[in-house]
Design a protein around this motif. Structure first.
Motif, PDB file in Angstrom:
ATOM      1  N   ARG A  50     -14.633  12.674  -3.632  1.00  0.00           N
ATOM      2  CA  ARG A  50     -13.246  12.724  -3.101  1.00  0.00           C
ATOM      3  C   ARG A  50     -12.599  12.176  -4.739  1.00  0.00           C
ATOM      4  O   ARG A  50     -11.548  12.742  -4.907  1.00  0.00           O
ATOM      5  N   LYS A 149      -6.284  10.681  -3.657  1.00  0.00           N
ATOM      6  CA  LYS A 149      -6.088   9.178  -3.552  1.00  0.00           C
ATOM      7  C   LYS A 149      -5.507   8.710  -4.918  1.00  0.00           C
ATOM      8  O   LYS A 149      -6.334   8.556  -6.024  1.00  0.00           O
ATOM      9  N   TYR A 153       0.863   4.879  -5.050  1.00  0.00           N
ATOM     10  CA  TYR A 153       0.897   4.259  -3.809  1.00  0.00           C
ATOM     11  C   TYR A 153       2.088   3.572  -3.242  1.00  0.00           C
ATOM     12  O   TYR A 153       2.122   2.800  -2.301  1.00  0.00           O
ATOM     13  N   ASN A 156       2.611   4.041   0.392  1.00  0.00           N
ATOM     14  CA  ASN A 156       1.968   3.326   1.185  1.00  0.00           C
ATOM     15  C   ASN A 156       2.579   1.789   1.015  1.00  0.00           C
ATOM     16  O   ASN A 156       2.662   1.043   2.241  1.00  0.00           O
ATOM     17  N   GLU A 182      -1.526   8.046   9.443  1.00  0.00           N
ATOM     18  CA  GLU A 182      -2.475   7.055   9.419  1.00  0.00           C
ATOM     19  C   GLU A 182      -1.911   5.688   9.212  1.00  0.00           C
ATOM     20  O   GLU A 182      -0.624   5.478   9.336  1.00  0.00           O
ATOM     21  N   GLY A 185      -3.405   1.910   4.597  1.00  0.00           N
ATOM     22  CA  GLY A 185      -4.680   2.042   3.725  1.00  0.00           C
ATOM     23  C   GLY A 185      -5.692   2.420   4.784  1.00  0.00           C
ATOM     24  O   GLY A 185      -6.905   1.931   4.423  1.00  0.00           O
ATOM     25  N   ASP A 186      -5.528   2.905   6.027  1.00  0.00           N
ATOM     26  CA  ASP A 186      -6.762   3.109   6.777  1.00  0.00           C
ATOM     27  C   ASP A 186      -6.475   4.370   7.649  1.00  0.00           C
ATOM     28  O   ASP A 186      -5.159   4.767   7.730  1.00  0.00           O
ATOM     29  N   ASN A 187      -7.372   4.921   8.270  1.00  0.00           N
ATOM     30  CA  ASN A 187      -7.183   6.301   9.326  1.00  0.00           C
ATOM     31  C   ASN A 187      -7.050   5.518  10.625  1.00  0.00           C
ATOM     32  O   ASN A 187      -7.393   4.613  10.819  1.00  0.00           O
ATOM     33  N   LEU A 205      -5.181  10.440   4.175  1.00  0.00           N
ATOM     34  CA  LEU A 205      -6.480  10.772   3.594  1.00  0.00           C
ATOM     35  C   LEU A 205      -7.648  10.998   4.344  1.00  0.00           C
ATOM     36  O   LEU A 205      -7.884  10.624   5.330  1.00  0.00           O
ATOM     37  N   GLY A 207     -10.539  10.062   5.336  1.00  0.00           N
ATOM     38  CA  GLY A 207     -11.307   8.918   5.104  1.00  0.00           C
ATOM     39  C   GLY A 207     -12.849   8.978   5.242  1.00  0.00           C
ATOM     40  O   GLY A 207     -13.379   9.527   6.410  1.00  0.00           O
ATOM     41  N   ILE A 208     -13.413   8.280   4.516  1.00  0.00           N
ATOM     42  CA  ILE A 208     -14.906   8.304   4.561  1.00  0.00           C
ATOM     43  C   ILE A 208     -15.508   7.500   5.572  1.00  0.00           C
ATOM     44  O   ILE A 208     -16.437   7.722   6.380  1.00  0.00           O
ATOM     45  N   THR A 209     -14.792   6.455   5.856  1.00  0.00           N
ATOM     46  CA  THR A 209     -15.104   5.486   6.984  1.00  0.00           C
ATOM     47  C   THR A 209     -14.822   6.468   8.308  1.00  0.00           C
ATOM     48  O   THR A 209     -15.657   6.063   9.421  1.00  0.00           O
ATOM     49  N   GLY A 244     -11.384   1.926   7.510  1.00  0.00           N
ATOM     50  CA  GLY A 244     -11.299   2.326   6.191  1.00  0.00           C
ATOM     51  C   GLY A 244     -12.306   1.433   5.341  1.00  0.00           C
ATOM     52  O   GLY A 244     -12.772   0.546   6.128  1.00  0.00           O
ATOM     53  N   THR A 245     -12.481   1.753   4.056  1.00  0.00           N
ATOM     54  CA  THR A 245     -13.511   1.133   3.280  1.00  0.00           C
ATOM     55  C   THR A 245     -13.514  -0.338   3.259  1.00  0.00           C
ATOM     56  O   THR A 245     -14.074  -1.251   3.533  1.00  0.00           O
TER      57      THR A 245
HETATM   58  N1  PLP Z   1      -6.051   6.129   4.301  1.00  0.00           N
HETATM   59  C1  PLP Z   1      -5.420   5.505   3.200  1.00  0.00           C
HETATM   60  C2  PLP Z   1      -3.994   5.806   2.683  1.00  0.00           C
HETATM   61  C3  PLP Z   1      -6.441   4.700   2.464  1.00  0.00           C
HETATM   62  O1  PLP Z   1      -5.933   4.318   1.397  1.00  0.00           O
HETATM   63  C4  PLP Z   1      -7.722   4.606   2.867  1.00  0.00           C
HETATM   64  C5  PLP Z   1      -8.574   3.799   1.981  1.00  0.00           C
HETATM   65  O2  PLP Z   1      -9.175   4.294   1.052  1.00  0.00           O
HETATM   66  C6  PLP Z   1      -8.030   5.380   3.988  1.00  0.00           C
HETATM   67  C7  PLP Z   1      -7.334   6.045   4.610  1.00  0.00           C
HETATM   68  C8  PLP Z   1      -9.303   5.285   4.418  1.00  0.00           C
HETATM   69  O3  PLP Z   1     -10.391   5.809   3.484  1.00  0.00           O
HETATM   70  P1  PLP Z   1     -11.752   5.483   3.331  1.00  0.00           P
HETATM   71  O4  PLP Z   1     -12.561   5.027   4.789  1.00  0.00           O
HETATM   72  O5  PLP Z   1     -12.639   6.799   2.862  1.00  0.00           O
HETATM   73  O6  PLP Z   1     -11.811   4.233   2.621  1.00  0.00           O
END
Ligand code: PLP
Length: 286
Positions: A50, A149, A153, A156, A182, A185-187, A205, A207-209, A244-245
């Motif tokens: 990413r 990313k 920001y 956000n 979203e 900072g998370d989905n 985003l 998200g990897i989580t 989110g991470t």
């Molecule tokens: N959305 C936003 C805007 C973010 O900043 C993040 C954090 O990285 C996420 C979603 C969740 O993504 P991830 O699970 O990859 O951390």
């Protein structure tokens, strides 16, 4: 604290960049947020992919390879003796002048910072978070893709400021088409009638989580749907949670004053929280 900066590991006090760095002047750059559990970096390949895809999208050539970046991340952890950590690789356009033209920036700046990290929301994992839908909209994919990313920001941060002013824990974004995007900072996910539903990833985003949670849910045989969601879906959901991470899997108990479900983290959210913990512990086991 030891910081990786442009190929060197230096004490925090010596980790300095130019005031002409376009990362500072314009938010021109990209970053990642990565966790290590028990000294092992969680889903490193996905985060590196990413990071480099984000850089590619903004036409920024990362001056080191993915392998070198991986090594910088691991070495930063080692040098700081960190086990449970949050890691922040950053690549900026580099030093230029006060004009915004990126051609003035000859060498991108590469930074890796790592700090010790625990549960971001403390007792709210038990109680659930309170959230509001904010008036600021997530930047649309046709202008600045939220899939990038980027170091900018502000979008956000405006969302977070709105949530702060309302005294709640998290902000929920809508996109410019009126669909849920979203969190700040998370989905976001909802649970309705036993199924898990989350918006597609064009206007948020990837998200990897989010992806890990989808894999977990699939392995548990829970019905998964990816579709656009609106206010109605949020307020009438049985459960809502964000991923989110930094936040991991966090339950939401209230949105815009509407109590979600019975106001407590719901059973599917709890199962996913527990399963996510198991995955991180397993991948972080010696
Ligand atoms: N959305 C936003 C805007 C973010 O900043 C993040 C954090 O990285 C996420 C979603 C969740 O993504 P991830 O699970 O990859 O951390």
């Amino acid at each position: 604290m030891i910081i990786y900066l442009d190929g060197r590991y230096v004490p925090e006090e010596e980790a300095k960049i130019s005031v002409f760095d376009h990362g500072l002047l314009y938010g021109d750059g990209v970053f990642e947020g990565i966790r290590a559990y028990n000294g092992k970096v969680f889903r490193l390949d996905e985060h590196l992919a990413r990071l480099y895809d984000s850089a590619k999208t903004i036409d920024l050539a990362v001056p080191i390879t993915k392998e070198e970046m991986a090594e910088a991340i691991k070495e930063t952890l080692r040098r700081n003796n960190l086990k449970d950590a949050y890691i922040r690789p950053i690549v900026t356009r580099g030093k230029g002048d006060l004009g915004l033209d990126p051609r003035r920036c000859k060498v991108p700046t590469v930074i890796v910072v790592a700090v010790t990290w625990g549960a971001m929301y403390g007792d709210l994992y038990e109680k659930g978070l309170r959230a509001i839908c904010v008036s600021v909209r997530r930047t649309p994919a046709e202008s600045m893709p939220p899939n990038v990313k980027s170091l900018n920001y502000l979008n956000n941060i405006l969302a977070k400021i709105e949530a702060n002013h309302m005294g709640v824990d998290e902000a929920i974004f809508f996109d410019t088409h009126g669909y849920i995007s979203e969190g700040s900072g998370d989905n976001i996910f909802i649970v309705k009638n036993g199924a898990i539903i989350t918006p597609p990833t064009l206007n948020n985003l990837r998200g990897i989580t989010r992806q890990v949670v989808l894999e977990i849910a699939q392995s548990m045989g829970i019905t998964l749907l990816e579709r656009n969601l609106g206010y109605y879906d949020l307020y009438s959901a049985d459960e809502v949670f964000v991923t989110g991470t930094a936040a991991e899997v966090a339950p939401i108990r209230e949105i815009d004053g509407r109590v979600i479900g019975n106001g407590k983290p719901g059973p599917i959210t709890r199962q996913l929280m527990a399963a996510f913990k198991t995955v991180t512990q397993k991948e972080g086991s010696p």
